[in-house]
Design a protein around this motif. Structure first.
Motif, PDB file in Angstrom:
ATOM      1  N   SER A  96       1.212  -1.043  -0.009  1.00  0.00           N
ATOM      2  CA  SER A  96      -0.169  -0.201   0.215  1.00  0.00           C
ATOM      3  C   SER A  96       1.098   1.135   0.250  1.00  0.00           C
ATOM      4  O   SER A  96       0.797   2.201  -1.020  1.00  0.00           O
ATOM      5  N   ALA A  97       2.038   1.326   0.727  1.00  0.00           N
ATOM      6  CA  ALA A  97       2.728   2.451   0.722  1.00  0.00           C
ATOM      7  C   ALA A  97       3.349   2.723  -0.618  1.00  0.00           C
ATOM      8  O   ALA A  97       3.688   4.071  -0.784  1.00  0.00           O
ATOM      9  N   GLN A 132     -14.178   9.540 -10.853  1.00  0.00           N
ATOM     10  CA  GLN A 132     -12.614   9.466 -11.299  1.00  0.00           C
ATOM     11  C   GLN A 132     -12.099  10.272  -9.906  1.00  0.00           C
ATOM     12  O   GLN A 132     -13.073  11.476  -9.035  1.00  0.00           O
ATOM     13  N   MET A 133     -11.231   9.485  -9.421  1.00  0.00           N
ATOM     14  CA  MET A 133     -11.067  10.032  -7.609  1.00  0.00           C
ATOM     15  C   MET A 133      -9.408   9.750  -7.593  1.00  0.00           C
ATOM     16  O   MET A 133      -8.888   9.367  -8.484  1.00  0.00           O
ATOM     17  N   PRO A 134      -9.099  10.550  -6.719  1.00  0.00           N
ATOM     18  CA  PRO A 134      -7.553  10.672  -6.536  1.00  0.00           C
ATOM     19  C   PRO A 134      -7.252   8.301  -5.938  1.00  0.00           C
ATOM     20  O   PRO A 134      -8.078   8.601  -5.030  1.00  0.00           O
ATOM     21  N   PHE A 135      -5.939   7.977  -6.478  1.00  0.00           N
ATOM     22  CA  PHE A 135      -5.859   6.908  -6.249  1.00  0.00           C
ATOM     23  C   PHE A 135      -6.124   6.840  -4.695  1.00  0.00           C
ATOM     24  O   PHE A 135      -6.286   5.852  -3.472  1.00  0.00           O
ATOM     25  N   MET A 136      -5.010   7.184  -4.074  1.00  0.00           N
ATOM     26  CA  MET A 136      -5.009   7.719  -2.812  1.00  0.00           C
ATOM     27  C   MET A 136      -6.242   7.863  -2.126  1.00  0.00           C
ATOM     28  O   MET A 136      -6.105   7.231  -0.584  1.00  0.00           O
ATOM     29  N   ASP A 137      -7.516   8.485  -2.515  1.00  0.00           N
ATOM     30  CA  ASP A 137      -8.272   8.536  -1.647  1.00  0.00           C
ATOM     31  C   ASP A 137      -8.985   7.264  -1.600  1.00  0.00           C
ATOM     32  O   ASP A 137      -9.872   6.641  -0.540  1.00  0.00           O
ATOM     33  N   PHE A 138      -8.426   6.023  -3.091  1.00  0.00           N
ATOM     34  CA  PHE A 138      -9.752   5.368  -2.993  1.00  0.00           C
ATOM     35  C   PHE A 138      -8.813   4.334  -2.424  1.00  0.00           C
ATOM     36  O   PHE A 138      -9.701   3.361  -1.269  1.00  0.00           O
ATOM     37  N   LEU A 139      -7.272   4.206  -1.854  1.00  0.00           N
ATOM     38  CA  LEU A 139      -6.468   3.401  -1.070  1.00  0.00           C
ATOM     39  C   LEU A 139      -7.305   3.910   0.299  1.00  0.00           C
ATOM     40  O   LEU A 139      -7.343   2.646   0.648  1.00  0.00           O
ATOM     41  N   ASP A 140      -7.263   4.898   0.883  1.00  0.00           N
ATOM     42  CA  ASP A 140      -8.287   5.140   1.553  1.00  0.00           C
ATOM     43  C   ASP A 140      -9.242   4.844   2.256  1.00  0.00           C
ATOM     44  O   ASP A 140      -9.461   4.241   3.193  1.00  0.00           O
ATOM     45  N   ILE A 141     -10.201   3.886   0.890  1.00  0.00           N
ATOM     46  CA  ILE A 141     -11.362   3.488   1.595  1.00  0.00           C
ATOM     47  C   ILE A 141     -10.914   1.921   1.839  1.00  0.00           C
ATOM     48  O   ILE A 141     -11.887   1.027   2.640  1.00  0.00           O
ATOM     49  N   VAL A 142     -10.127   1.396   1.155  1.00  0.00           N
ATOM     50  CA  VAL A 142      -9.766   0.223   0.854  1.00  0.00           C
ATOM     51  C   VAL A 142      -9.518  -0.551   2.295  1.00  0.00           C
ATOM     52  O   VAL A 142      -9.384  -1.035   2.985  1.00  0.00           O
ATOM     53  N   GLU A 143      -8.590   1.020   2.994  1.00  0.00           N
ATOM     54  CA  GLU A 143      -8.101   0.300   3.774  1.00  0.00           C
ATOM     55  C   GLU A 143      -8.730   0.783   4.946  1.00  0.00           C
ATOM     56  O   GLU A 143      -8.744   0.822   6.768  1.00  0.00           O
ATOM     57  N   LYS A 144     -10.124   1.301   5.010  1.00  0.00           N
ATOM     58  CA  LYS A 144     -10.768   1.434   6.261  1.00  0.00           C
ATOM     59  C   LYS A 144     -10.471   2.164   6.979  1.00  0.00           C
ATOM     60  O   LYS A 144     -11.075   2.482   8.367  1.00  0.00           O
ATOM     61  N   LYS A 145      -9.881   3.654   6.542  1.00  0.00           N
ATOM     62  CA  LYS A 145      -9.234   4.743   6.762  1.00  0.00           C
ATOM     63  C   LYS A 145     -10.445   5.511   6.843  1.00  0.00           C
ATOM     64  O   LYS A 145     -10.749   6.986   7.423  1.00  0.00           O
ATOM     65  N   VAL A 146     -10.909   5.653   6.115  1.00  0.00           N
ATOM     66  CA  VAL A 146     -12.534   5.905   5.747  1.00  0.00           C
ATOM     67  C   VAL A 146     -13.305   5.584   5.113  1.00  0.00           C
ATOM     68  O   VAL A 146     -13.325   3.904   4.614  1.00  0.00           O
ATOM     69  N   THR A 147     -14.636   5.786   6.449  1.00  0.00           N
ATOM     70  CA  THR A 147     -15.749   4.695   5.911  1.00  0.00           C
ATOM     71  C   THR A 147     -17.032   4.854   4.448  1.00  0.00           C
ATOM     72  O   THR A 147     -17.199   6.345   4.757  1.00  0.00           O
ATOM     73  N   SER A 148     -17.347   3.928   3.966  1.00  0.00           N
ATOM     74  CA  SER A 148     -18.298   4.518   3.159  1.00  0.00           C
ATOM     75  C   SER A 148     -19.274   3.306   2.843  1.00  0.00           C
ATOM     76  O   SER A 148     -19.084   2.107   3.058  1.00  0.00           O
ATOM     77  N   CYS A 199      -7.444  -7.620  -2.425  1.00  0.00           N
ATOM     78  CA  CYS A 199      -6.513  -7.883  -3.354  1.00  0.00           C
ATOM     79  C   CYS A 199      -6.245  -7.989  -4.801  1.00  0.00           C
ATOM     80  O   CYS A 199      -6.830  -6.617  -5.425  1.00  0.00           O
ATOM     81  N   ILE A 200      -4.714  -8.095  -5.438  1.00  0.00           N
ATOM     82  CA  ILE A 200      -4.127  -6.529  -5.933  1.00  0.00           C
ATOM     83  C   ILE A 200      -3.996  -7.835  -7.276  1.00  0.00           C
ATOM     84  O   ILE A 200      -3.727  -8.849  -6.924  1.00  0.00           O
ATOM     85  N   ALA A 201      -4.120  -7.779  -8.660  1.00  0.00           N
ATOM     86  CA  ALA A 201      -4.860  -8.855  -9.236  1.00  0.00           C
ATOM     87  C   ALA A 201      -4.052  -8.045 -10.560  1.00  0.00           C
ATOM     88  O   ALA A 201      -4.579  -7.262 -10.893  1.00  0.00           O
ATOM     89  N   VAL A 202      -3.763  -8.627 -11.670  1.00  0.00           N
ATOM     90  CA  VAL A 202      -2.871  -8.128 -13.241  1.00  0.00           C
ATOM     91  C   VAL A 202      -3.594  -9.472 -13.884  1.00  0.00           C
ATOM     92  O   VAL A 202      -3.075 -10.208 -14.754  1.00  0.00           O
ATOM     93  N   ASN A 203      -4.350  -8.550 -15.012  1.00  0.00           N
ATOM     94  CA  ASN A 203      -4.572 -10.033 -15.998  1.00  0.00           C
ATOM     95  C   ASN A 203      -4.083  -9.302 -17.508  1.00  0.00           C
ATOM     96  O   ASN A 203      -4.206  -8.405 -18.030  1.00  0.00           O
TER      97      ASN A 203
END
Length: 295
Positions: free
Chosen positions: A48-49, A85-101, A264-268
């Protein structure tokens, strides 16, 4: 009866191009390949970092839904996600539950978003899978980056691609059906629609009135309504889990339903299929199935 096994077999190494084409692509059989991407820097680097540092402020496309189901049948519509459309860091905040939605967020745009939106990460993987490119005589049409919440689910569908699905971290859970299960899998036509956010933050479903109806599978294979779709009881799903460092070969025209561990992170890699006898066989099976339904 057609040679499918009861489980998805494992290969302990990347195959040669000839071996892969002969043993897997030509017979249209899935497999999980270990030690094929162990040399990728992404396996160690994509924390994540690191993602925050390399991609952080960049604005990317994120699929947002109220229930985790994007591109799925809901309320008698084929509903597509809001593409936010959103900054990727804002998306990571949600995935990491630093921000609730209350909503579910998933980076899943399937138009080669790795090479189009996440160019900073391309150097940590490969632009193609060399032995697959040689086996098929072509490069991939698209390379996609996937990252999302565990509530994000991919509904049952099929693709016209030879798919190499590589898990970088976490796990992906696949439920698979061979193309020969088509007579047991229901398709219906649905009005396409899109989730849109109202002023109060809730979602509404807005029809795309000028668009043609979309054929889609209404059935949830994890909880099938056998009263409505009794034929599905004859289908024979395969289930497998693809772990970090593993690659799933998902053959063209195989039906698949996908879940994942949180974050989970993946590439296809999507390679266009050959429209050969296998494709003609599937089209015949599809036509016969539709004809029987009309009778």
């Amino acid at each position: 009866e057609l040679g499918w096994t009861e489980s998805v077999p494992y290969l302990d190494r990347a195959p040669s191009p000839l071996e892969f084409y002969r043993e897997w692509v030509s017979p249209n059989k899935p497999c999980i390949i270990q030690n094929a991407i162990s040399h990728w820097p992404a396996l160690k680097k994509w924390t994540s970092a690191y993602l925050r540092e390399v991609v952080g402020p960049k604005v990317v496309s994120v699929a947002v839904t109220p229930n985790g189901y994007a591109d799925a049948v809901f309320q008698d519509r084929f509903v597509m996600p809001e593409e936010r459309q959103m900054p990727f860091m804002d998306f990571l905040d949600i995935v990491e539950k630093k921000v609730t939605s209350p909503n579910v967020f998933y980076v899943q745009k399937q138009c080669s978003n790795l090479t189009e939106e996440f160019t900073e990460l391309v150097c940590d993987v490969q632009p193609d899978i060399p032995w697959m490119s040689e086996a098929l005589g072509k490069k991939p049409d698209a390379v996609n980056f996937w990252l999302g919440e565990s509530a994000a689910v991919t509904s049952l569908h099929k693709d016209h691609y030879e798919n190499l699905y590589c898990v970088i971290s976490g796990e992906k859970h696949f439920l698979l059906h061979p193309p020969s299960d088509r007579p047991f899998i229901p398709y219906e036509l649905y009005q396409p629609a899109t989730y849109q956010v109202s002023e109060d933050g809730s979602f509404e479903i807005v029809d795309e009135k000028s668009a043609d109806k979309v054929p889609w599978i209404p059935l949830d294979p994890l909880n099938p309504n056998l009263e409505r779709y009794p034929e599905y009881a004859q289908a024979k799903p395969l289930q497998c889990t693809v772990k970090a460092g593993e690659m799933l070969y998902l053959p063209s025209l195989w039906f698949h339903h996908v879940q994942q561990s949180h974050g989970c992170i993946a590439v296809n890699y999507w390679y266009d299929m050959e429209y050969d006898l296998k494709y003609s066989y599937y089209q015949l099976l599809d036509s016969l199935t539709k004809a029987v339904e009309v009778l």
